[in-house]
Scaffold this motif. Structure first.
Motif, mmCIF file in Angstrom:
data_model
loop_
_atom_site.group_PDB
_atom_site.id
_atom_site.type_symbol
_atom_site.label_atom_id
_atom_site.label_comp_id
_atom_site.label_asym_id
_atom_site.label_seq_id
_atom_site.Cartn_x
_atom_site.Cartn_y
_atom_site.Cartn_z
ATOM 1 N N HIS A 124 50.985 -86.082 -66.731
ATOM 2 C CA HIS A 124 51.871 -85.903 -65.581
ATOM 3 C C HIS A 124 51.779 -84.481 -65.024
ATOM 4 N N ALA A 125 51.534 -83.504 -65.880
ATOM 5 C CA ALA A 125 51.327 -82.136 -65.399
ATOM 6 C C ALA A 125 50.043 -82.061 -64.570
ATOM 7 N N ALA A 126 49.007 -82.759 -65.025
ATOM 8 C CA ALA A 126 47.756 -82.784 -64.273
ATOM 9 C C ALA A 126 47.937 -83.490 -62.930
ATOM 10 N N ALA A 127 48.695 -84.571 -62.915
ATOM 11 C CA ALA A 127 48.952 -85.286 -61.668
ATOM 12 C C ALA A 127 49.744 -84.421 -60.693
ATOM 13 N N LEU A 128 50.708 -83.668 -61.205
ATOM 14 C CA LEU A 128 51.480 -82.763 -60.358
ATOM 15 C C LEU A 128 50.598 -81.657 -59.807
ATOM 16 N N ALA A 129 49.709 -81.139 -60.625
ATOM 17 C CA ALA A 129 48.795 -80.084 -60.170
ATOM 18 C C ALA A 129 47.854 -80.628 -59.096
ATOM 19 N N ALA A 130 47.390 -81.864 -59.276
ATOM 20 C CA ALA A 130 46.529 -82.466 -58.248
ATOM 21 C C ALA A 130 47.274 -82.698 -56.953
ATOM 22 N N ASP A 131 48.545 -83.128 -57.051
ATOM 23 C CA ASP A 131 49.367 -83.319 -55.844
ATOM 24 C C ASP A 131 49.587 -81.991 -55.115
ATOM 25 N N THR A 132 49.836 -80.937 -55.868
ATOM 26 C CA THR A 132 50.050 -79.612 -55.284
ATOM 27 C C THR A 132 48.775 -79.119 -54.617
ATOM 28 N N LEU A 133 47.649 -79.309 -55.289
ATOM 29 C CA LEU A 133 46.372 -78.888 -54.737
ATOM 30 C C LEU A 133 46.041 -79.662 -53.457
ATOM 31 N N ALA A 134 46.311 -80.950 -53.452
ATOM 32 C CA ALA A 134 46.054 -81.778 -52.263
ATOM 33 C C ALA A 134 46.964 -81.387 -51.116
ATOM 34 N N ALA A 135 48.190 -80.995 -51.431
ATOM 35 C CA ALA A 135 49.153 -80.606 -50.382
ATOM 36 C C ALA A 135 48.765 -79.282 -49.726
ATOM 37 N N THR A 136 48.152 -78.391 -50.484
ATOM 38 C CA THR A 136 47.780 -77.093 -49.927
ATOM 39 C C THR A 136 46.440 -77.125 -49.213
ATOM 40 N N ALA A 137 45.651 -78.161 -49.449
ATOM 41 C CA ALA A 137 44.313 -78.237 -48.840
ATOM 42 C C ALA A 137 44.380 -78.732 -47.409
#
Length: 137
Positions: A124-137
């Motif tokens: 879930h931490a990895a999924a949150l990090a991916a969501d954050t990365l996708a939101a900033t891109a």
């Protein structure tokens, strides 16, 4: 100066004086761990409904097995989708629930539940990090 106590205490701790059953610390921890894992299973089922994946399917099966083991073989109730929810919010909730389950599993020395909880926290931490990365891109 003080009046003596005339009635029996409701907080009596002497053996055999209680009218209600007591649970051991281990039983209380089992109940608490099963509850945290069942809540994590419910969130996992919601995530599976939004975005099916084999990782979530495997996690749900493992969580269901652990909950059933802790509840003496009684299978957990499975969640139905409650409607659209942001996956980031579900991942945050799942991460927090997995953390709580990890703390209880560690305190009762339940290696299987601790490993499963730690794996779910990482996922879930990895999924949150991916969501954050996708939101900033």
């Amino acid at each position: 100066m003080y009046e003596p106590i005339r009635t029996k205490s409701v907080h009596s701790t002497m053996a055999g004086t209680s009218d209600f059953p007591h649970r051991t610390r281990e039983e209380e921890l089992d109940i608490q761990l099963a509850s945290h894992l069942a809540a994590l299973l419910a969130v996992t089922d919601e995530l599976r409904a939004q975005a099916p994946s084999t990782d979530l399917d495997t996690a749900a099966e493992g969580l269901a097995r652990q909950v059933a083991r802790l509840r003496g073989g009684t299978p957990p109730a499975r969640a139905t989708t409650t409607g659209p929810t942001r996956s980031a919010a579900l991942h945050r909730r799942a991460h927090a629930l997995a953390g709580r389950a990890l703390v209880v599993a560690a305190s009762r020395a339940d290696t299987a539940a601790a490993i499963l909880s730690a794996e779910r926290m990482d996922a879930h931490a990895a999924a949150l990090a991916a969501d954050t990365l996708a939101a900033t891109a």
